[in-house]
Design a protein around this motif. Structure first.
Motif, PDB file in Angstrom:
ATOM      1  N   ALA A   1     -30.444  39.274  22.220  1.00 34.29           N
ATOM      2  CA  ALA A   1     -29.591  38.473  21.335  1.00 34.29           C
ATOM      3  C   ALA A   1     -30.247  38.157  19.997  1.00 34.29           C
ATOM      4  N   VAL A   2     -31.555  38.319  19.870  1.00 32.14           N
ATOM      5  CA  VAL A   2     -32.220  38.026  18.598  1.00 32.14           C
ATOM      6  C   VAL A   2     -31.728  38.962  17.503  1.00 32.14           C
ATOM      7  N   ARG A   3     -31.143  40.073  17.865  1.00 35.30           N
ATOM      8  CA  ARG A   3     -30.660  41.048  16.876  1.00 35.30           C
ATOM      9  C   ARG A   3     -29.555  40.474  15.989  1.00 35.30           C
ATOM     10  N   TRP A   4     -28.861  39.444  16.474  1.00 32.55           N
ATOM     11  CA  TRP A   4     -27.762  38.848  15.700  1.00 32.55           C
ATOM     12  C   TRP A   4     -28.118  37.441  15.209  1.00 32.55           C
ATOM     13  N   ALA A   5     -29.400  37.087  15.254  1.00 33.41           N
ATOM     14  CA  ALA A   5     -29.800  35.711  14.968  1.00 33.41           C
ATOM     15  C   ALA A   5     -29.657  35.365  13.491  1.00 33.41           C
ATOM     16  N   VAL A   6     -29.207  34.143  13.233  1.00 37.40           N
ATOM     17  CA  VAL A   6     -29.181  33.604  11.877  1.00 37.40           C
ATOM     18  C   VAL A   6     -30.604  33.614  11.318  1.00 37.40           C
ATOM     19  N   SER A   7     -31.543  33.184  12.159  1.00 36.49           N
ATOM     20  CA  SER A   7     -32.966  33.216  11.824  1.00 36.49           C
ATOM     21  C   SER A   7     -33.720  33.732  13.048  1.00 36.49           C
ATOM     22  N   LYS A   8     -34.267  34.912  12.953  1.00 38.02           N
ATOM     23  CA  LYS A   8     -35.001  35.478  14.088  1.00 38.02           C
ATOM     24  C   LYS A   8     -36.197  34.594  14.459  1.00 38.02           C
ATOM     25  N   GLU A   9     -36.848  34.024  13.450  1.00 38.90           N
ATOM     26  CA  GLU A   9     -37.992  33.153  13.709  1.00 38.90           C
ATOM     27  C   GLU A   9     -37.574  31.911  14.483  1.00 38.90           C
ATOM     28  N   SER A  10     -36.487  31.283  14.068  1.00 37.02           N
ATOM     29  CA  SER A  10     -36.006  30.081  14.749  1.00 37.02           C
ATOM     30  C   SER A  10     -35.547  30.401  16.166  1.00 37.02           C
ATOM     31  N   TRP A  11     -34.816  31.506  16.328  1.00 38.48           N
ATOM     32  CA  TRP A  11     -34.326  31.897  17.662  1.00 38.48           C
ATOM     33  C   TRP A  11     -35.493  32.084  18.631  1.00 38.48           C
ATOM     34  N   THR A  12     -36.520  32.774  18.179  1.00 40.66           N
ATOM     35  CA  THR A  12     -37.669  33.037  19.045  1.00 40.66           C
ATOM     36  C   THR A  12     -38.440  31.750  19.335  1.00 40.66           C
ATOM     37  N   LYS A  13     -38.591  30.892  18.324  1.00 41.43           N
ATOM     38  CA  LYS A  13     -39.331  29.649  18.515  1.00 41.43           C
ATOM     39  C   LYS A  13     -38.643  28.737  19.516  1.00 41.43           C
ATOM     40  N   VAL A  14     -37.329  28.531  19.370  1.00 40.29           N
ATOM     41  CA  VAL A  14     -36.604  27.664  20.302  1.00 40.29           C
ATOM     42  C   VAL A  14     -36.601  28.286  21.701  1.00 40.29           C
ATOM     43  N   SER A  15     -36.436  29.590  21.776  1.00 38.42           N
ATOM     44  CA  SER A  15     -36.451  30.277  23.075  1.00 38.42           C
ATOM     45  C   SER A  15     -37.768  30.034  23.804  1.00 38.42           C
ATOM     46  N   ASN A  16     -38.872  30.152  23.088  1.00 37.15           N
ATOM     47  CA  ASN A  16     -40.189  30.052  23.720  1.00 37.15           C
ATOM     48  C   ASN A  16     -40.641  28.620  23.953  1.00 37.15           C
ATOM     49  N   GLU A  17     -40.392  27.737  22.955  1.00 33.41           N
ATOM     50  CA  GLU A  17     -40.933  26.375  23.051  1.00 33.41           C
ATOM     51  C   GLU A  17     -40.010  25.416  23.783  1.00 33.41           C
ATOM     52  N   VAL A  18     -38.688  25.569  23.633  1.00 35.22           N
ATOM     53  CA  VAL A  18     -37.745  24.651  24.278  1.00 35.22           C
ATOM     54  C   VAL A  18     -37.230  25.233  25.587  1.00 35.22           C
ATOM     55  N   TYR A  19     -36.837  26.502  25.556  1.00 37.83           N
ATOM     56  CA  TYR A  19     -36.302  27.156  26.759  1.00 37.83           C
ATOM     57  C   TYR A  19     -37.418  27.677  27.677  1.00 37.83           C
ATOM     58  N   LYS A  20     -38.637  27.674  27.193  1.00 37.79           N
ATOM     59  CA  LYS A  20     -39.825  28.073  27.970  1.00 37.79           C
ATOM     60  C   LYS A  20     -39.718  29.522  28.469  1.00 37.79           C
ATOM     61  N   VAL A  21     -39.195  30.378  27.606  1.00 36.05           N
ATOM     62  CA  VAL A  21     -39.116  31.797  27.954  1.00 36.05           C
ATOM     63  C   VAL A  21     -40.517  32.394  27.918  1.00 36.05           C
ATOM     64  N   ARG A  22     -40.810  33.201  28.914  1.00 36.22           N
ATOM     65  CA  ARG A  22     -42.121  33.842  28.986  1.00 36.22           C
ATOM     66  C   ARG A  22     -41.963  35.353  29.041  1.00 36.22           C
ATOM     67  N   ASP A  23     -42.822  36.045  28.341  1.00 36.60           N
ATOM     68  CA  ASP A  23     -42.772  37.510  28.328  1.00 36.60           C
ATOM     69  C   ASP A  23     -43.321  38.073  29.642  1.00 36.60           C
TER      70      ASP A  23
END
Length: 307
Positions: free
Chosen positions: A285-307
């Motif tokens: 979904a990052v491909r359609w992000a308003v801000s790729k940086e913001s999308w990734t940051k919220v995903s990792n820091e708030v949603y706790k997504v792990r690679d």
């Protein structure tokens, strides 16, 4: 035989081969035209199907179903539904009425936004309850759907939000006076839906604004059920299944700042992303992000997504 046939999501060619055969063999063909719309008009359907089509509005389907079912025990009648036949409870009711009249029926399924929403990369088995967001009026601001969103959020599940459409609707004045004068069609946009959602969240937070804690401890991300606009991810969908389909991803706050033109043409819907969120979903979904940086940051820091 009553055939209830799904038309899919885009145009006249989305019908299945089995559905098209049923239409071509029917004495009468009705098109349900109030729970959703196709991207093409009735004339395109008639030309492709080789059949005259009767538009069935809400009043006909819900109060004059006997006209649709007339002689369906002796000849084939097709009832066409945008998407899948079971995308609205109205169609289940029509099948029950047919059964009560001893009219045999067959349902022919097709794609619907309920499964095509997976095109944004979110796993369908991580979706919770689907909600419908109605237009607010000056005297009516329903919010029961927001509780369904929160129930999903508490479980970490995504929420598909379907947006209101108004087709062949009367104004309150014309309805009260019994005048058959109808308003122009209206299709709720993502900006309108987000404005309504954010207004409800602001109303809820206002009473507690004066009770903030004086603690200087490190702030923690707000809980998922708070639906904080700055830390809640969402993905908009427009014209799903059509070549012109458009997706936009970001936080609720980011999406709310965009002009309506950024979301593509109607019909619109959007998904509020739950915290049961996988790295593959994030990266798709990052491909359609308003801000790729913001999308990734919220995903990792708030949603706790792990690679």
């Amino acid at each position: 035989m009553l055939y209830v046939i799904g038309l899919g999501l885009s145009d006249e060619k989305d019908i299945t081969v089995r559905g098209l055969e049923a239409v071509k063999g029917s004495a009468r063909v009705y098109l349900e035209a109030y729970t959703s719309i196709l991207g093409v008009g009735k004339d395109r359907l008639e030309a492709f199907y080789g059949k005259e089509i009767v538009i069935a509005d809400r009043d006909m389907v819900e109060t004059e179903s006997d006209a649709i079912l007339h002689n369906a025990d002796k000849e084939d009648v097709s009832f066409l539904v945008v998407g899948d036949p079971f995308g609205a409870t109205t169609h289940a009711d029509l099948l029950l009425r047919a059964e009560a009249l001893n009219i045999p029926s067959t349902v022919i399924h097709n794609a619907s936004v309920m499964n095509a929403c997976g095109a944004v990369g979110l796993a369908l088995y991580n979706f919770g309850q689907t909600v419908s967001i109605p237009f607010f009026t000056d005297s009516w601001r329903p919010d029961s759907w927001l509780e369904r969103v929160r129930e999903n959020a508490a479980l970490g599940l995504h929420t598909l939000c379907l947006l209101d459409i108004k087709v062949k609707e009367q104004s309150e004045e014309n309805l009260a006076r019994g005048r058959k004068i109808f308003e122009p069609p209206r299709y709720m946009s993502v900006p309108t839906a987000l404005t309504q959602l954010l207004s409800l969240l602001e109303e809820e937070s206002a009473p507690s604004s004066s009770t903030s804690s004086s603690s200087e401890s490190t702030p923690t991300p707000p809980p998922a059920t708070s639906l904080d606009p700055n830390t809640t991810l969402a993905i908009s969908l427009s014209r799903v299944g059509d070549p012109s389909q458009t997706f936009v991803s970001g936080t609720l706050a980011e999406l709310a700042q965009l002009p309506e033109s950024a979301f593509g043409g109607p019909l619109h819907s959007f998904v509020i992303v739950g915290r049961r969120f996988h790295a593959l979903e994030r990266d798709f979904a990052v491909r359609w992000a308003v801000s790729k940086e913001s999308w990734t940051k919220v995903s990792n820091e708030v949603y706790k997504v792990r690679d």
